[in-house]
Motif scaffolding. Sequence first.
Motif, PDB file in Angstrom:
ATOM      1  N   CYS A  44      80.223  47.643 -20.542  1.00  0.00           N
ATOM      2  CA  CYS A  44      79.663  46.384 -21.021  1.00  0.00           C
ATOM      3  C   CYS A  44      78.651  45.838 -20.013  1.00  0.00           C
ATOM      4  N   ALA A  45      78.031  44.736 -20.368  1.00  0.00           N
ATOM      5  CA  ALA A  45      77.068  44.098 -19.470  1.00  0.00           C
ATOM      6  C   ALA A  45      77.804  43.470 -18.297  1.00  0.00           C
ATOM      7  N   PRO A  46      77.211  43.530 -17.114  1.00  0.00           N
ATOM      8  CA  PRO A  46      77.834  42.912 -15.935  1.00  0.00           C
ATOM      9  C   PRO A  46      78.154  41.436 -16.149  1.00  0.00           C
ATOM     10  N   SER A  47      77.314  40.759 -16.879  1.00  0.00           N
ATOM     11  CA  SER A  47      77.555  39.329 -17.076  1.00  0.00           C
ATOM     12  C   SER A  47      78.831  39.082 -17.881  1.00  0.00           C
ATOM     13  N   GLN A  48      79.279  40.107 -18.574  1.00  0.00           N
ATOM     14  CA  GLN A  48      80.561  39.994 -19.282  1.00  0.00           C
ATOM     15  C   GLN A  48      81.692  39.734 -18.292  1.00  0.00           C
ATOM     16  N   ILE A  49      81.618  40.371 -17.171  1.00  0.00           N
ATOM     17  CA  ILE A  49      82.649  40.189 -16.150  1.00  0.00           C
ATOM     18  C   ILE A  49      82.632  38.746 -15.659  1.00  0.00           C
ATOM     19  N   THR A  50      81.436  38.248 -15.446  1.00  0.00           N
ATOM     20  CA  THR A  50      81.295  36.858 -15.027  1.00  0.00           C
ATOM     21  C   THR A  50      81.913  35.935 -16.079  1.00  0.00           C
ATOM     22  N   TYR A  51      81.710  36.259 -17.322  1.00  0.00           N
ATOM     23  CA  TYR A  51      82.277  35.464 -18.412  1.00  0.00           C
ATOM     24  C   TYR A  51      83.811  35.480 -18.368  1.00  0.00           C
ATOM     25  N   VAL A  52      84.360  36.634 -18.166  1.00  0.00           N
ATOM     26  CA  VAL A  52      85.821  36.743 -18.095  1.00  0.00           C
ATOM     27  C   VAL A  52      86.363  35.875 -16.963  1.00  0.00           C
ATOM     28  N   LEU A  53      85.709  35.941 -15.835  1.00  0.00           N
ATOM     29  CA  LEU A  53      86.161  35.124 -14.701  1.00  0.00           C
ATOM     30  C   LEU A  53      86.078  33.641 -15.040  1.00  0.00           C
ATOM     31  N   GLY A  54      84.994  33.268 -15.679  1.00  0.00           N
ATOM     32  CA  GLY A  54      84.762  31.856 -15.978  1.00  0.00           C
ATOM     33  C   GLY A  54      85.698  31.297 -17.030  1.00  0.00           C
ATOM     34  N   THR A  55      86.236  32.158 -17.878  1.00  0.00           N
ATOM     35  CA  THR A  55      87.111  31.654 -18.943  1.00  0.00           C
ATOM     36  C   THR A  55      88.589  31.961 -18.713  1.00  0.00           C
ATOM     37  N   ARG A  56      88.878  32.991 -17.934  1.00  0.00           N
ATOM     38  CA  ARG A  56      90.270  33.412 -17.784  1.00  0.00           C
ATOM     39  C   ARG A  56      90.853  33.270 -16.382  1.00  0.00           C
ATOM     40  N   PHE A  57      89.989  33.100 -15.432  1.00  0.00           N
ATOM     41  CA  PHE A  57      90.485  33.029 -14.055  1.00  0.00           C
ATOM     42  C   PHE A  57      90.006  31.745 -13.380  1.00  0.00           C
ATOM     43  N   THR A  58      90.194  30.670 -14.070  1.00  0.00           N
ATOM     44  CA  THR A  58      89.728  29.379 -13.564  1.00  0.00           C
ATOM     45  C   THR A  58      90.746  28.754 -12.613  1.00  0.00           C
ATOM     46  N   ALA A  59      90.291  27.728 -11.910  1.00  0.00           N
ATOM     47  CA  ALA A  59      91.173  26.982 -11.014  1.00  0.00           C
ATOM     48  C   ALA A  59      92.308  26.356 -11.832  1.00  0.00           C
ATOM     49  N   GLU A  60      91.939  25.895 -12.990  1.00  0.00           N
ATOM     50  CA  GLU A  60      92.924  25.263 -13.859  1.00  0.00           C
ATOM     51  C   GLU A  60      94.063  26.214 -14.213  1.00  0.00           C
ATOM     52  N   GLU A  61      93.733  27.476 -14.358  1.00  0.00           N
ATOM     53  CA  GLU A  61      94.757  28.471 -14.676  1.00  0.00           C
ATOM     54  C   GLU A  61      95.434  28.992 -13.420  1.00  0.00           C
ATOM     55  N   GLY A  62      95.072  28.448 -12.284  1.00  0.00           N
ATOM     56  CA  GLY A  62      95.739  28.828 -11.054  1.00  0.00           C
ATOM     57  C   GLY A  62      95.138  30.016 -10.335  1.00  0.00           C
ATOM     58  N   PHE A  63      93.875  30.261 -10.574  1.00  0.00           N
ATOM     59  CA  PHE A  63      93.223  31.351  -9.859  1.00  0.00           C
ATOM     60  C   PHE A  63      92.096  30.812  -8.999  1.00  0.00           C
ATOM     61  N   ARG A  64      91.785  31.587  -7.995  1.00  0.00           N
ATOM     62  CA  ARG A  64      90.625  31.245  -7.201  1.00  0.00           C
ATOM     63  C   ARG A  64      89.779  32.504  -7.068  1.00  0.00           C
ATOM     64  N   THR A  65      88.483  32.351  -7.250  1.00  0.00           N
ATOM     65  CA  THR A  65      87.611  33.514  -7.093  1.00  0.00           C
ATOM     66  C   THR A  65      86.583  33.241  -6.000  1.00  0.00           C
ATOM     67  N   GLU A  66      86.273  34.299  -5.287  1.00  0.00           N
ATOM     68  CA  GLU A  66      85.232  34.262  -4.274  1.00  0.00           C
ATOM     69  C   GLU A  66      84.317  35.430  -4.570  1.00  0.00           C
ATOM     70  N   SER A  67      83.090  35.336  -4.155  1.00  0.00           N
ATOM     71  CA  SER A  67      82.220  36.493  -4.340  1.00  0.00           C
ATOM     72  C   SER A  67      81.102  36.490  -3.329  1.00  0.00           C
ATOM     73  N   LYS A  68      80.502  37.631  -3.197  1.00  0.00           N
ATOM     74  CA  LYS A  68      79.326  37.738  -2.331  1.00  0.00           C
ATOM     75  C   LYS A  68      78.280  38.540  -3.070  1.00  0.00           C
ATOM     76  N   ARG A  69      77.042  38.079  -3.018  1.00  0.00           N
ATOM     77  CA  ARG A  69      75.951  38.818  -3.658  1.00  0.00           C
ATOM     78  C   ARG A  69      75.382  39.811  -2.666  1.00  0.00           C
ATOM     79  N   GLY A  70      74.339  40.462  -3.094  1.00  0.00           N
ATOM     80  CA  GLY A  70      73.605  41.331  -2.181  1.00  0.00           C
ATOM     81  C   GLY A  70      74.339  42.607  -1.843  1.00  0.00           C
ATOM     82  N   GLY A  71      73.769  43.329  -0.906  1.00  0.00           N
ATOM     83  CA  GLY A  71      74.329  44.626  -0.529  1.00  0.00           C
ATOM     84  C   GLY A  71      75.800  44.525  -0.195  1.00  0.00           C
ATOM     85  N   ARG A  72      76.575  45.473  -0.686  1.00  0.00           N
ATOM     86  CA  ARG A  72      78.022  45.470  -0.487  1.00  0.00           C
ATOM     87  C   ARG A  72      78.667  44.184  -0.981  1.00  0.00           C
ATOM     88  N   GLY A  73      78.161  43.688  -2.054  1.00  0.00           N
ATOM     89  CA  GLY A  73      78.741  42.477  -2.635  1.00  0.00           C
ATOM     90  C   GLY A  73      80.091  42.773  -3.265  1.00  0.00           C
TER      91      GLY A  73
END
Lengths: 141, 141
Positions: free
Chosen positions: B37-66
């Motif tokens: 699928c498109a990479p942005s799909q993953i971003t969508y999943v994080l934004g709808t299923r792994f929110t702070a409200e649901e008790g998750f925390r996400t971190e990320s880094k862009r760029g090389g070795r992101g």
Amino acid sequence: MRSLTDKIECYLKVLIDRSDDYKVEIQRAELAETFQCAPSQITYVLGTRFTAEEGFRTESKRGGRGFIRIQKLSEKRLAVGLTQEQACMTIDDLMSQGILTVREAKLLINIINRIIMNLDDEISDYIRSEIIEGALEVLEG
Amino acid sequence: MRSLTDKIECYLKVLIDRSDDYKVEIQRAELAETFQCAPSQITYVLGTRFTAEEGFRTESKRGGRGFIRIQKLSEKRLAVGLTQEQACMTIDDLMSQGILTVREAKLLINIINRIIMNLDDEISDYIRSEIIEGALEVLEG
DNA sequence: ACCTCTTTGACTTTATTTGACCTTTATATT
DNA sequence: AATATAAAGGTCAAATAAAGTCAAAGAGGT
């Protein structure tokens, strides 16, 4: 361990931790050779991982017998945590910058003032910084 | 028929459950490749299923070795104070009643989820109740 | 038909890595 | 002493490698 930058960072931090004076002195070209990379990579690592903000100080000298010295400043200076006053000032700033509404600022300040009352300093300093960072994460993200 | 989003959510939750530290680290492009699928799909999943409200925390880094790191926050119950879940529910209620704006609610929930992470249960339960009460004091006063 | 949730992709932002060229300093030579 | 040379480190922009954003198109359910 992720990128080359991360590896070099880690390597240097281990050296610093093992030293008795929180310092390490290197030769840029030599370290670059060790990691098989461009010398400017070392400069990059210093610029992104050993900043004043992160509690490090770097000195260097060019020319013959040149060197780069990295020093870790004492923990006190990099303590994460905000006093009540610092936290309130930060919130005020954020409000002036239009990042927080007046109501949001009041809300956070009230929370902060409540929390200070019943805990010891170390913990409440920590909590305050988490509150500010937690708020910023939402407001700026 | 479950959606792709559901499958990716499930896949990640299994990974988290199998980990010993309630964390998982992925590469967005790679996971997208796995699910075709498109990479942005993953971003969508994080934004709808792994929110702070649901008790998750996400971190990320862009760029090389992101990377993208997802962490599940613990929710433990204690007699005194509010659990993370109770606190979030209360905030949701306040929002439904129009006492808090959406932005204010997000702000508080994020603060709460941050605080839970690094303190022991008794203290964090206490802090949560202070945060809610501190907020109410301003909002209702 | 309409509404909500999903899925996509073009464009943006950020991080790393490298190399060509510049500046500074110590030391050797005249 | 003045100058030349060699030996450092510094700068900066390009190339590359991720992840983020957002609006528009698609799919499923009522």
